[in-house]
Design an enzyme around this catalytic site. Structure first.
Site, PDB file in Angstrom:
ATOM      1  N   ARG A   7      -4.173  21.729 -15.290  1.00 18.53           N
ATOM      2  CA  ARG A   7      -3.147  20.667 -15.433  1.00 18.53           C
ATOM      3  C   ARG A   7      -3.373  20.033 -16.618  1.00 18.53           C
ATOM      4  NH1 ARG A   7      -0.115  15.992 -11.704  1.00 18.53           N
ATOM      5  NH2 ARG A   7       1.052  15.131 -13.507  1.00 18.53           N
ATOM      6  N   GLU A  67      -5.306  17.085 -11.604  1.00 18.39           N
ATOM      7  CA  GLU A  67      -5.924  17.354 -12.869  1.00 18.39           C
ATOM      8  C   GLU A  67      -7.260  17.541 -12.810  1.00 18.39           C
ATOM      9  OE1 GLU A  67      -3.750  15.488 -16.122  1.00 18.39           O
ATOM     10  OE2 GLU A  67      -5.443  15.638 -17.582  1.00 18.39           O
ATOM     11  N   HIS A 101      -1.358  15.434 -26.952  1.00 19.90           N
ATOM     12  CA  HIS A 101      -1.358  14.228 -26.619  1.00 19.90           C
ATOM     13  C   HIS A 101      -2.531  13.250 -26.902  1.00 19.90           C
ATOM     14  CE1 HIS A 101       2.241  14.986 -24.292  1.00 19.90           C
ATOM     15  NE2 HIS A 101       2.282  14.152 -23.608  1.00 19.90           N
ATOM     16  N   GLU A 128       8.756  17.404 -25.427  1.00 18.50           N
ATOM     17  CA  GLU A 128       7.723  17.686 -24.097  1.00 18.50           C
ATOM     18  C   GLU A 128       8.367  19.263 -23.824  1.00 18.50           C
ATOM     19  OE1 GLU A 128       5.467  16.129 -23.435  1.00 18.50           O
ATOM     20  OE2 GLU A 128       5.840  13.876 -23.372  1.00 18.50           O
ATOM     21  N   LYS A 150       2.420  11.420 -11.609  1.00 15.38           N
ATOM     22  CA  LYS A 150       1.395  10.479 -12.313  1.00 15.38           C
ATOM     23  C   LYS A 150       2.186   9.230 -12.622  1.00 15.38           C
ATOM     24  CE  LYS A 150      -1.772  13.193 -14.944  1.00 15.38           C
ATOM     25  NZ  LYS A 150      -2.346  13.502 -16.261  1.00 15.38           N
ATOM     26  N   ARG A 210       0.567  -1.230   0.063  1.00 16.11           N
ATOM     27  CA  ARG A 210      -0.012   0.000   0.049  1.00 16.11           C
ATOM     28  C   ARG A 210       1.082   1.279  -0.007  1.00 16.11           C
ATOM     29  NH1 ARG A 210      -2.684  -3.179   3.545  1.00 16.11           N
ATOM     30  NH2 ARG A 210      -4.567  -4.180   2.700  1.00 16.11           N
ATOM     31  N   ASN A 267      -1.562  18.070 -21.576  1.00 18.44           N
ATOM     32  CA  ASN A 267      -1.847  17.035 -22.672  1.00 18.44           C
ATOM     33  C   ASN A 267      -1.758  17.766 -24.089  1.00 18.44           C
ATOM     34  OD1 ASN A 267      -2.351  14.973 -20.528  1.00 18.44           O
ATOM     35  ND2 ASN A 267      -4.231  15.945 -20.244  1.00 18.44           N
ATOM     36  N   LYS A 275       6.354  22.948 -14.873  1.00 14.06           N
ATOM     37  CA  LYS A 275       5.761  21.630 -14.708  1.00 14.06           C
ATOM     38  C   LYS A 275       5.182  21.772 -13.045  1.00 14.06           C
ATOM     39  CE  LYS A 275       4.302  17.062 -15.314  1.00 14.06           C
ATOM     40  NZ  LYS A 275       4.370  15.854 -15.783  1.00 14.06           N
ATOM     41  N   HIS A 285      -1.396   9.984 -28.088  1.00 10.09           N
ATOM     42  CA  HIS A 285      -1.448   8.915 -27.424  1.00 10.09           C
ATOM     43  C   HIS A 285      -2.150   7.816 -28.376  1.00 10.09           C
ATOM     44  CE1 HIS A 285      -1.035  10.165 -22.918  1.00 10.09           C
ATOM     45  NE2 HIS A 285      -0.042   9.934 -23.614  1.00 10.09           N
ATOM     46  N   HIS A 332       7.381   8.027 -27.896  1.00  6.86           N
ATOM     47  CA  HIS A 332       6.177   8.900 -27.322  1.00  6.86           C
ATOM     48  C   HIS A 332       6.536  10.208 -27.628  1.00  6.86           C
ATOM     49  CE1 HIS A 332       3.548  10.519 -24.271  1.00  6.86           C
ATOM     50  NE2 HIS A 332       4.349  11.282 -24.055  1.00  6.86           N
TER      51      HIS A 332
HETATM   52  N1  LIG Z   1       4.218  10.162 -15.686  1.00  9.47           N
HETATM   53  C1  LIG Z   1       4.093  11.246 -16.654  1.00  9.47           C
HETATM   54  O1  LIG Z   1       3.526  12.399 -16.046  1.00  9.47           O
HETATM   55  C2  LIG Z   1       4.485  11.182 -17.866  1.00  9.47           C
HETATM   56  C3  LIG Z   1       4.788  12.021 -18.548  1.00  9.47           C
HETATM   57  C4  LIG Z   1       5.253  12.011 -19.872  1.00  9.47           C
HETATM   58  C5  LIG Z   1       5.790  10.776 -20.489  1.00  9.47           C
HETATM   59  N2  LIG Z   1       5.440   9.674 -19.720  1.00  9.47           N
HETATM   60  C6  LIG Z   1       5.807   8.338 -20.010  1.00  9.47           C
HETATM   61  O2  LIG Z   1       7.022   8.321 -20.144  1.00  9.47           O
HETATM   62  C7  LIG Z   1       7.316   7.394 -21.042  1.00  9.47           C
HETATM   63  C8  LIG Z   1       8.568   7.804 -22.056  1.00  9.47           C
HETATM   64  O3  LIG Z   1       9.370   8.186 -21.544  1.00  9.47           O
HETATM   65  P1  LIG Z   1      11.056   8.037 -22.018  1.00  9.47           P
HETATM   66  O4  LIG Z   1      11.064   8.760 -23.213  1.00  9.47           O
HETATM   67  O5  LIG Z   1      12.036   8.449 -21.053  1.00  9.47           O
HETATM   68  O6  LIG Z   1      10.942   6.397 -22.461  1.00  9.47           O
HETATM   69  P2  LIG Z   1      11.976   5.252 -21.937  1.00  9.47           P
HETATM   70  O7  LIG Z   1      11.857   5.108 -20.559  1.00  9.47           O
HETATM   71  O8  LIG Z   1      11.570   3.992 -22.882  1.00  9.47           O
HETATM   72  O9  LIG Z   1      13.497   5.633 -22.295  1.00  9.47           O
HETATM   73  C9  LIG Z   1      13.641   5.948 -23.696  1.00  9.47           C
HETATM   74  C10 LIG Z   1      15.000   4.961 -24.093  1.00  9.47           C
HETATM   75  O10 LIG Z   1      16.147   5.297 -23.556  1.00  9.47           O
HETATM   76  C11 LIG Z   1      16.798   4.546 -22.794  1.00  9.47           C
HETATM   77  N3  LIG Z   1      17.650   5.350 -21.828  1.00  9.47           N
HETATM   78  C12 LIG Z   1      17.066   6.066 -20.787  1.00  9.47           C
HETATM   79  N4  LIG Z   1      18.120   6.795 -20.299  1.00  9.47           N
HETATM   80  C13 LIG Z   1      19.201   6.542 -20.706  1.00  9.47           C
HETATM   81  C14 LIG Z   1      20.606   6.764 -20.637  1.00  9.47           C
HETATM   82  N5  LIG Z   1      21.141   7.908 -19.715  1.00  9.47           N
HETATM   83  N6  LIG Z   1      21.551   6.505 -21.306  1.00  9.47           N
HETATM   84  C15 LIG Z   1      21.133   5.271 -22.367  1.00  9.47           C
HETATM   85  N7  LIG Z   1      19.839   4.921 -22.481  1.00  9.47           N
HETATM   86  C16 LIG Z   1      18.890   5.558 -21.732  1.00  9.47           C
HETATM   87  C17 LIG Z   1      15.914   3.722 -22.417  1.00  9.47           C
HETATM   88  O11 LIG Z   1      16.194   2.327 -22.023  1.00  9.47           O
HETATM   89  C18 LIG Z   1      14.699   3.763 -23.486  1.00  9.47           C
HETATM   90  O12 LIG Z   1      15.347   2.901 -24.536  1.00  9.47           O
HETATM   91  C19 LIG Z   1       6.089   6.849 -21.858  1.00  9.47           C
HETATM   92  O13 LIG Z   1       5.598   5.763 -21.326  1.00  9.47           O
HETATM   93  C20 LIG Z   1       5.009   8.118 -21.433  1.00  9.47           C
HETATM   94  O14 LIG Z   1       3.957   7.663 -21.315  1.00  9.47           O
HETATM   95  C21 LIG Z   1       4.729   9.775 -18.219  1.00  9.47           C
HETATM   96 ZN   LIG Z   2       4.037  13.205 -22.954  1.00  7.54          ZN
END
Ligand SMILES: NC(=O)c1ccc[n+]([C@@H]2O[C@H](COP(=O)([O-])OP(=O)(O)OC[C@H]3O[C@@H](n4cnc5c(N)ncnc54)[C@H](O)[C@@H]3O)[C@@H](O)[C@H]2O)c1
Ligand SMILES: [Zn+2]
Length: 358
Positions: free
Chosen positions: A239, A235, A246, A184, A142, A120, A243, A225, A250, A262
């Site tokens: 907030r 949200e 998005h 972003e 999130k 939890r 999006n 942010k 998405h 993404h």
């Molecule tokens: N929670 C939120 O508010 C929020 C906001 C925006 C996006 N997201 C989510 O985030 C995700 C996308 O994030 P992302 O683009 O970081 O994706 P990711 O975590 O898949 O990272 C992208 C790639 O980079 C690699 N990588 C990361 N850091 C590295 C480093 N320092 N050196 C070498 N390789 C590295 C990872 O292994 C992966 O292959 C999506 O699932 C999206 O929905 C969430």
């Molecule tokens: Zn995003």
């Protein structure tokens, strides 16, 4: 030099931005050292987990294990989530322990959801390693995983105890993923306007990994942010502006079965939203936004597909509210720095905007 940005929600937390940060030292005010597990992925683990373990142990932490999941969006699944919480239990992690998520947005969202639900809720520290995670996903609480039915459909809000964004870790991030983070950054610069928008002239330099440009844009994004999230953490209102791009983005991700990253999907989604902004609000930012996205190495068009597939995926997106007929709800720009949200868009209007980016 390290900079601290406070996210002033009811339980505030710091986002520390800098180079070669001392993780254990940076969090020592927020958390007493104790038992910990590090979650990471198959790209990041080999490169960065060793130094994190070393730093935490030197700071008095007892690192019980490093859990590595396969890199990529497919790890944001119920199956991998189940595997991770199972391994937390097997490692003997108790309620007073901490999960450190070392990775991009995937590891952050998955690890946060595991931390929010394991026993939890245990303490959570985000160690973002991708630009996207530093500027966006690690701030705001999130967390969650995708379902076959759509993205982020199972999740929670979880405030991390701290976010440590060490810009040095970007050195190993592939160029394509750096560009995704810039999507972003551009999104929030357009939403914010003002000095942040002016700083978008650093996009080219950031793409070439100029350290000052990256630091400036990460700090702009984190501050923006943090401010938006502080005003509307759960949200219920403003907030939603985050999006921008998005709604269609998405859907593009889902239709491409996550072959589109993404940030790339969001870039194309923003392009469609710019067309809608022109149609609905009479503000033509299409070219300005396209130039910014292209200078970041991002696609402004989506891979060819039947718009009907994208519309169907949009219908499954959780942000569509129930009970308001055919309308989709979009974030559009009245101007740079003037977003409006909840704009009703019909299927026909959405289809036209999608057509403009195919
Ligand atoms: N929670 C939120 O508010 C929020 C906001 C925006 C996006 N997201 C989510 O985030 C995700 C996308 O994030 P992302 O683009 O970081 O994706 P990711 O975590 O898949 O990272 C992208 C790639 O980079 C690699 N990588 C990361 N850091 C590295 C480093 N320092 N050196 C070498 N390789 C590295 C990872 O292994 C992966 O292959 C999506 O699932 C999206 O929905 C969430
Ligand atoms: Zn995003």
């Amino acid at each position: 030099m390290a900079e601290r940005v406070e996210v002033p929600v009811s339980t505030p937390y710091p986002v520390v931005v800098g180079e070669n940060l001392d993780t254990a030292g940076s969090i020592s005010k927020a958390l007493k050292p104790g038992a910990a597990v590090i979650l990471t992925d198959s790209n990041v683990g080999a490169r960065h987990a060793g130094s994190v373990v070393e730093n935490l142990e030197a700071g008095g932490w007892n690192v019980l294990g490093v859990i590595e999941v396969p890199a990529g969006e497919s790890s944001k699944s119920l199956r991998v989530y189940g595997d991770v919480v199972g391994r937390l239990a097997a490692s003997g992690l108790t309620r007073d322990s901490t999960l450190f998520a070392l990775g991009g947005g995937v590891v952050g969202d998955l690890g946060g959801f595991a931390a929010a639900t394991y026993m939890r809720g245990i303490s959570f520290v985000a160690l973002p390693t991708s630009l996207l995670a530093m500027v966006d996903s690690s701030v705001g609480g999130k967390v969650g995983v995708d379902l076959p039915e759509g993205k982020n459909l199972a999740g929670a809000f979880l405030r991390p105890r701290a976010v440590i964004a060490d810009l040095e870790r970007l050195d190993t991030l592939p160029d394509r993923d750096l560009s995704c983070g810039l999507a972003e950054v551009i999104k929030m610069g357009l939403l914010s306007g003002g000095a942040y928008f002016d700083d978008l002239n650093l996009i080219g330099a950031a793409r070439s990994r100029d350290p000052e440009a990256l630091r400036t844009l990460v700090l702009d994004s984190v501050r923006f942010k943090a401010d938006v999230v502080a005003g509307d953490e759960l949200e219920t209102g403003r907030r939603a502006i985050l999006n921008y791009g998005h709604t269609i983005g998405h859907a593009l991700e889902a239709v491409a079965d996550y072959a589109l990253l993404h940030g790339e999907a969001i870039s194309a989604g923003m392009s469609a939203a710019a067309h809608l902004s022109r149609e609905k609000l009479g503000m033509d930012l299409i070219e300005l936004q396209r130039d910014l996205l292209q200078s970041a190495g991002l696609p402004v068009n989506a891979p060819a597909t039947d718009p009907a597939n994208i519309l169907a995926a949009m219908g499954r997106d959780k942000k569509r509210r129930s009970g308001d007929g055919a309308a989709h709800r979009f974030v559009l720009l009245e101007d740079v720095g003037s977003p409006v949200w909840g704009v009703p868009i019909t299927d026909d209007e959405a289809r036209q905007a999608i057509g403009a980016i195919l």
